[in-house]
Write a protein that holds these residues in place. Structure first.
Motif, short mmCIF file in Angstrom:
data_model
loop_
_atom_site.label_atom_id
_atom_site.label_comp_id
_atom_site.label_asym_id
_atom_site.label_seq_id
_atom_site.Cartn_x
_atom_site.Cartn_y
_atom_site.Cartn_z
N ILE A 54 0.86 -1.18 0.00
CA ILE A 54 0.00 0.00 0.00
C ILE A 54 0.90 1.24 0.00
CG2 ILE A 54 -1.65 1.36 1.35
CD1 ILE A 54 -2.97 -1.01 0.15
N GLY A 55 0.78 2.01 -1.05
CA GLY A 55 1.59 3.22 -1.17
C GLY A 55 0.77 4.46 -0.91
N PRO A 56 1.40 5.60 -0.95
CA PRO A 56 0.68 6.85 -0.71
C PRO A 56 -0.41 7.12 -1.74
CG PRO A 56 2.99 7.27 -1.29
CD PRO A 56 2.83 5.81 -1.15
N GLU A 57 -0.23 6.62 -2.96
CA GLU A 57 -1.26 6.80 -3.99
C GLU A 57 -2.51 6.00 -3.65
OE1 GLU A 57 1.88 5.75 -4.69
OE2 GLU A 57 2.68 7.67 -5.39
N HIS A 58 -2.32 4.78 -3.12
CA HIS A 58 -3.46 3.96 -2.70
C HIS A 58 -4.26 4.70 -1.62
CE1 HIS A 58 -0.74 0.71 -4.24
NE2 HIS A 58 -1.89 0.25 -4.73
#
Length: 125
Positions: A54-58
């Motif tokens: 899970i990245g910041p875009e998610h």
């Protein structure tokens, strides 16, 4: 020759995002699901903390979709290509963090004979 007081910036607003879309999707170029650009995306639960996969875009997508938004709107708000958003949505769907509501298919129109009968009935009045 005088030296400038500060170092020149190597990235500015015109340079675009520093992280390229293929890095956000870990090299994946195509989504498993085929989402329509008008599909509605809505968060199924609050955004999680950063964790593996899970990245910041998610997290940005989950935060943005606390109310339903079309896939195209999500891409526009985040300034990312539609293809990248589709791949990120696959990740979020797998973790059940969002729901994607597909548009209803167009209903088929009645046969032309129905319209002709209607027009003839109106003319007869």
């Amino acid at each position: 020759m005088a030296m400038p007081d500060s170092e020149p910036l190597w990235v500015d607003d015109a340079a675009g995002p520093v992280v390229r879309p293929y890095a956000m999707t870990r090299g994946r170029a195509a989504a498993q699901n085929r989402f329509n650009v008008i599909s509605q995306v809505v968060a199924a639960q609050p955004a999680p903390a950063l964790e593996v996969g899970i990245g910041p875009e998610h997290i940005a997508i989950v935060n943005l979709c606390q109310r339903p938004l079309a896939l195209a709107e999500v891409a526009a708000h985040l300034g990312l290509p539609l293809g990248t958003i589709r791949v990120l949505l696959d990740d979020l769907l797998a973790r059940r963090l969002v729901k994607v509501i597909e548009p209803k298919p167009h209903t088929t129109l009645p046969d032309d004979s129905v319209f002709e009968a209607l027009i003839n009935g109106i003319r007869a009045l």
